[in-house]
Design a protein around this motif. Structure first.
Motif, PDB file in Angstrom:
ATOM      1  N   HIS A  64       0.842  -1.200   0.000  1.00 30.25           N
ATOM      2  CA  HIS A  64       0.000   0.000   0.000  1.00 30.25           C
ATOM      3  C   HIS A  64       0.874   1.246   0.000  1.00 30.25           C
ATOM      4  CE1 HIS A  64      -3.338  -2.714   0.703  1.00 30.25           C
ATOM      5  NE2 HIS A  64      -2.633  -3.254   1.678  1.00 30.25           N
ATOM      6  N   VAL A  65       2.034   1.135  -0.638  1.00 28.37           N
ATOM      7  CA  VAL A  65       2.943   2.272  -0.712  1.00 28.37           C
ATOM      8  C   VAL A  65       2.267   3.404  -1.483  1.00 28.37           C
ATOM      9  CG1 VAL A  65       4.057   1.371  -2.801  1.00 28.37           C
ATOM     10  CG2 VAL A  65       5.283   2.993  -1.378  1.00 28.37           C
ATOM     11  N   GLY A  66       2.404   4.601  -0.969  1.00 24.91           N
ATOM     12  CA  GLY A  66       1.822   5.772  -1.617  1.00 24.91           C
ATOM     13  C   GLY A  66       0.379   6.033  -1.279  1.00 24.91           C
ATOM     14  N   ILE A  67      -0.323   5.004  -0.837  1.00 24.56           N
ATOM     15  CA  ILE A  67      -1.744   5.170  -0.510  1.00 24.56           C
ATOM     16  C   ILE A  67      -1.951   5.189   1.007  1.00 24.56           C
ATOM     17  CG2 ILE A  67      -2.537   2.758  -0.487  1.00 24.56           C
ATOM     18  CD1 ILE A  67      -4.828   3.709  -2.366  1.00 24.56           C
ATOM     19  N   ILE A  68      -0.967   4.631   1.747  1.00 26.14           N
ATOM     20  CA  ILE A  68      -0.834   4.880   3.188  1.00 26.14           C
ATOM     21  C   ILE A  68       0.534   5.523   3.339  1.00 26.14           C
ATOM     22  CG2 ILE A  68      -0.801   3.957   5.526  1.00 26.14           C
ATOM     23  CD1 ILE A  68      -2.337   1.561   4.593  1.00 26.14           C
ATOM     24  N   GLU A  69       0.574   6.837   3.372  1.00 28.39           N
ATOM     25  CA  GLU A  69       1.838   7.552   3.330  1.00 28.39           C
ATOM     26  C   GLU A  69       2.544   7.543   4.685  1.00 28.39           C
ATOM     27  OE1 GLU A  69       1.386  11.465   1.448  1.00 28.39           O
ATOM     28  OE2 GLU A  69      -0.629  10.801   0.900  1.00 28.39           O
ATOM     29  N   ASP A 100       5.494   9.950  -1.429  1.00 33.83           N
ATOM     30  CA  ASP A 100       5.666   9.124  -0.240  1.00 33.83           C
ATOM     31  C   ASP A 100       7.127   8.674  -0.172  1.00 33.83           C
ATOM     32  OD1 ASP A 100       5.628   7.232   1.790  1.00 33.83           O
ATOM     33  OD2 ASP A 100       3.990   6.044   0.938  1.00 33.83           O
ATOM     34  N   PRO A 101       7.829   8.947   0.934  1.00 38.68           N
ATOM     35  CA  PRO A 101       9.240   8.559   1.029  1.00 38.68           C
ATOM     36  C   PRO A 101       9.488   7.061   0.920  1.00 38.68           C
ATOM     37  CG  PRO A 101       8.416   9.335   3.161  1.00 38.68           C
ATOM     38  CD  PRO A 101       7.377   9.674   2.142  1.00 38.68           C
ATOM     39  N   ALA A 102       8.454   6.270   1.106  1.00 34.83           N
ATOM     40  CA  ALA A 102       8.615   4.819   0.975  1.00 34.83           C
ATOM     41  C   ALA A 102       9.018   4.415  -0.437  1.00 34.83           C
ATOM     42  CB  ALA A 102       7.322   4.109   1.374  1.00 34.83           C
ATOM     43  N   PHE A 103       8.670   5.229  -1.440  1.00 32.46           N
ATOM     44  CA  PHE A 103       9.093   4.915  -2.799  1.00 32.46           C
ATOM     45  C   PHE A 103      10.619   4.952  -2.899  1.00 32.46           C
ATOM     46  CE2 PHE A 103       4.688   6.089  -4.012  1.00 32.46           C
ATOM     47  CZ  PHE A 103       4.393   4.992  -4.810  1.00 32.46           C
ATOM     48  N   HIS A 134       9.783   4.921  -9.389  1.00 29.18           N
ATOM     49  CA  HIS A 134      10.472   6.191  -9.620  1.00 29.18           C
ATOM     50  C   HIS A 134       9.609   7.107 -10.472  1.00 29.18           C
ATOM     51  CE1 HIS A 134      13.638   9.087 -10.396  1.00 29.18           C
ATOM     52  NE2 HIS A 134      13.446   8.966 -11.700  1.00 29.18           N
ATOM     53  N   GLY A 135       9.490   8.351 -10.035  1.00 33.76           N
ATOM     54  CA  GLY A 135       8.745   9.326 -10.804  1.00 33.76           C
ATOM     55  C   GLY A 135       7.986  10.283  -9.908  1.00 33.76           C
TER      56      GLY A 135
END
Length: 386
Positions: A64-69, A100-103, A134-135
């Protein structure tokens, strides 16, 4: 770009003990033994791997990376639309924040793509997206969208709605709601084909690619009985599914193998926080592998942090999975299950130049990521932790 002197593991062919890999634009051009390496062209970047492992970028098949920041708390949690147990119309692509820093944590770990999407509070949670890590623009990062429709069995939906005295409050209610949704979708599909519809239905259209087997149901199922219920319903409606979590899959391994459905296992690097995960173990991976089930490994980030995907693969080996199976579970198997293996998951000419260069075996905790390359661009070099 030209990578030379690497130990190349294509994941779909023989290992090349000392080889080269060249890219052209965003794609892999060719690979082979170092003796066959072409001379660098003007302006071509040359990376000397010096014996390091050159692999396809790693893939987390369920997170759920980016959707739970991270760092954002409730303000950054867009994982569950808990206002209706059936929400096929919502799309993860509208909720993922590429900032999200998880990326970046994923990139540091050599993870180049992920399947991210809604959580498991609803019986039908919505549409997942398979994307690069990445992006800044998710429309450019997306590889497949929609990539699946999320569904959930077990404790989460019944606790979310039963606690409000709404349906579902039982496992029977969850199954009934999903059957009803699929029954209505089938009827809609038939009317659509027969030209009986005056206009399209926004809530029904997302089911069409599922019914046509273009995308699967991405099914949250921990307990053995929930796994078998998911399989039963998929067979009833002749649709595909992935068995996500599959925590007690080792207890019904032969039944899963007979179903033909793949499993995305995890997160095992976490606490047994509820009853349905009481039999959680890294041994599930090896048992399902030996049973002939196509398996991938996931982190379910942020339940387990995405950076620990290679560690999870290593712990699966420690508990009985083959080393080859573990590496495939975070590369080509994950790509196959997510239906993106035509682009990612292996090092083959024509595929996306998503490449990870490791100092050694990535499942070893002491291994470092030397380079992470996405779409032919170096997006991380060893020591760049900013």
């Amino acid at each position: 770009m030209l990578i030379i002197n690497g130990r190349i593991l294509p994941m779909t062919g023989e290992e090349i003990k000392q080889g080269y890999l060249s890219t052209e634009g965003k794609y892999i051009k060719e690979l082979g033994s170092v003796e066959q390496a072409p001379k660098p062209e003007n302006g071509e970047e040359v990376l000397d791997a010096a014996g390091a492992w050159v692999m396809p970028g790693l893939i987390d098949a369920h997170c759920h990376v980016g959707i739970i920041e991270e760092k954002r708390g409730e303000a950054g949690d867009d994982c569950n639309e808990v206002t209706d147990p059936v929400t096929p119309q919502i799309r993860a692509i509208d909720g993922v924040n590429p900032m999200d820093p998880a990326f970046h944590d994923a990139i540091i770990a050599g993870i180049t793509s992920v399947m991210t999407g809604p959580g498991s509070a609803n019986v039908v949670g919505g549409q997942s997206v398979f994307m690069k890590t990445h992006g800044r623009c998710i429309d450019q990062m997306a590889v497949l969208e929609p990539a699946a429709i999320k569904t959930a069995f077990g404790e989460n939906p019944k606790n979310e709605y039963g606690g409000r005295e709404l349906m579902p409050s039982t496992r029977m209610g969850t199954a009934a709601i999903l059957r009803e949704a699929l029954f209505q979708a089938k009827q809609y599909q038939q009317d659509r084909k027969a030209g009986k519809l005056e206009k399209k239905d926004f809530r029904m259209e997302p089911w069409i690619p599922v019914l046509e087997k273009k995308i699967p149901l991405k099914t949250h199922a921990h307990r053995a009985d929930d796994i078998l219920t998911a399989i039963r319903i998929a067979k009833e409606f002749d649709i595909d599914l992935t068995l996500d979590h599959c925590t007690e899959g080792h207890l019904v391994a032969q039944e899963i193998a007979a179903s033909g459905f793949p499993a995305i296992i995890g997160p095992d690097l976490t606490a047994r926080s509820k009853i349905e995960v009481q039999n959680m173990s890294f041994k599930t991976n090896g048992i399902l592998e030996k049973a002939g089930v196509l398996t991938a490994i996931m982190t379910d980030h942020p339940v387990s942090l995405i950076r620990y995907l290679p560690l999870c693969a290593g712990l699966a080996v420690k508990q009985g999975m083959s080393m080859e199976g573990a590496l495939r579970a975070i590369t080509i198997n994950a790509a196959k299950i997510c239906r993106t293996d035509h682009r990612v998951g292996s090092l083959e000419p024509g595929k996306d130049a998503d490449i990870a260069v490791f100092s050694g075996n990535p499942v070893n905790t002491l291994t470092k990521t030397i380079y992470t390359i996405i779409d032919g661009e170096v997006v991380y070099r060893e020591g760049d932790h900013s």
